[in-house]
Design an enzyme around this catalytic site. Structure first.
Site, mmCIF file in Angstrom:
data_model
loop_
_atom_site.group_PDB
_atom_site.id
_atom_site.type_symbol
_atom_site.label_atom_id
_atom_site.label_comp_id
_atom_site.label_asym_id
_atom_site.label_seq_id
_atom_site.Cartn_x
_atom_site.Cartn_y
_atom_site.Cartn_z
ATOM 1 N N ASN A 89 0.822 -1.212 0.000
ATOM 2 C CA ASN A 89 0.000 0.000 0.000
ATOM 3 C C ASN A 89 0.854 1.259 0.000
ATOM 4 O OD1 ASN A 89 -2.057 -1.791 0.195
ATOM 5 N ND2 ASN A 89 -2.425 -1.490 2.374
ATOM 6 N N HIS A 106 5.738 -0.784 -2.918
ATOM 7 C CA HIS A 106 5.177 -0.100 -4.094
ATOM 8 C C HIS A 106 5.188 1.421 -3.913
ATOM 9 C CE1 HIS A 106 2.871 -3.989 -5.418
ATOM 10 N NE2 HIS A 106 4.159 -4.033 -5.691
ATOM 11 N N CYS A 114 12.000 12.977 -8.434
ATOM 12 C CA CYS A 114 12.365 13.720 -9.642
ATOM 13 C C CYS A 114 12.849 12.726 -10.700
ATOM 14 C CB CYS A 114 13.452 14.749 -9.334
ATOM 15 S SG CYS A 114 13.951 15.653 -10.815
ATOM 16 N N ASN A 197 -8.221 -12.791 4.638
ATOM 17 C CA ASN A 197 -8.861 -12.152 3.483
ATOM 18 C C ASN A 197 -10.363 -12.392 3.579
ATOM 19 O OD1 ASN A 197 -9.602 -11.336 0.718
ATOM 20 N ND2 ASN A 197 -7.429 -11.563 0.247
#
Ligand code: BJW
Length: 232
Positions: A89, A106, A114, A197
């Site tokens: 996340n 991620h 930049c 889950n």
């Protein structure tokens, strides 16, 4: 050592949409348009806007850590055992809940990078083609510090070392469809591999335990059990 992999499902009860569930982000946006370097090259304004809106929402005050984030932070404080969170996340809800050892494989929504000089900066404001890099001064070169498809996820060497050392591997709220994270469960030799889950993921069969339910309900219970047993 306890290795916790989290995905979008852990933040769902905080009000952040997942990617692939009904009503998720990919229902409203084409992955190729907003989550690939090619999409960014083709239409930078569209991509900046996608992340500007998500950044604003994250900072709106309506989004807060939920009981799953809180319980994982408690696990780190009380397990008497090393706990490492590797999250897919880009939100900062683990940190806001008090977790210290978090790797964002991620990237992070509240950071920008930049494209010219490669420096990474914290940023809470919108990005556009008019913004200058605070380091090299180049205009329009800042992009969200996130990992798009086809790009190399962050911290991979450290993550590989942690997977080798893990005794307990827990995956929370991830569909098991995006690699390399989806492959972690089969590459670790952890004795306990626990999936939490709402429904079985694409890689459910590789786990030794499957806990079906909401992260905000299942994780506090699991953490209670792990702390009670001193993790193992
Ligand atoms: C709940 C819940 C509740 C809901 N409680 N649960 C062919 C085969 C294999 C691999 C490839 C292939 N072709 C290409 C690849 C590689 C590619 C890939 O995996 N593609 C697949 C589509 C096949 N991967 C990459 O390109 C990656 N890079 C790479 O591989 O580089 C090579 C390399 C590897 C290793 C070392 C060195 C080099 C990069 C992937 C980048 C992914 N980026 C995104 C966007 C990030 C920025 C942003 O946020 O916008 O990351 S895509 C998106 O998916 C985001 C997520 O982190 C990621 C995973 O999604 P997640 O978290 O699983 O969310 P969902 O929505 O899928 O699932 C939510 C789950 O929660 C569901 O299961 C629900 O049931 C559950 N849930 N409510 C508990 N309350």
């Amino acid at each position: 050592m306890i290795f916790v992999l989290t995905g979008a499902g852990v933040s769902r009860e905080s009000g952040i949409p997942t990617f692939r569930d009904s009503g998720g982000l990919w229902e409203k946006h084409r992955v190729e348009d907003v989550a690939t370097p090619q999409g960014f090259k083709k239409n930078p304004a569209l991509v900046q806007n996608f992340y500007n809106l998500r950044r604003r929402e994250l900072l709106s005050g309506a989004i807060r850590p939920n009981p799953a984030h809180m319980a994982l932070a408690r696990l780190e404080r009380e397990a008497g055992e090393e706990v490492r969170i590797v999250t897919q996340n880009v939100d900062d809800l683990h940190e806001r809940a008090g977790s210290k050892n978090v790797l964002h494989m991620h990237g992070e929504l509240l950071k920008v990078r930049c494209r010219d000089c490669g420096k990474v900066f914290s940023r809470r404001e919108d990005l556009s083609a008019e913004v200058f890099c605070p380091s090299c001064g180049k205009k329009g070169a800042l992009r969200p510090h996130v990992v798009w498809f086809g790009e190399t996820p962050l911290h991979m060497d450290e993550i590989a070392a942690l997977l080798r050392r893990a005794d307990v591997f827990i995956a929370v709220g991830t569909s098991g469809t995006v690699y390399p994270a989806a492959g972690f469960v089969s590459s670790t030799s952890a004795r306990r591999k626990i999936e939490v889950n709402m429904e079985p993921s694409a890689v459910s069969s590789f786990f030794t335990e499957n806990l079906l339910g909401k992260a905000g309900e299942m994780i506090p219970r699991l953490v209670e059990e792990l702390i009670g047993k001193k993790a193992l």
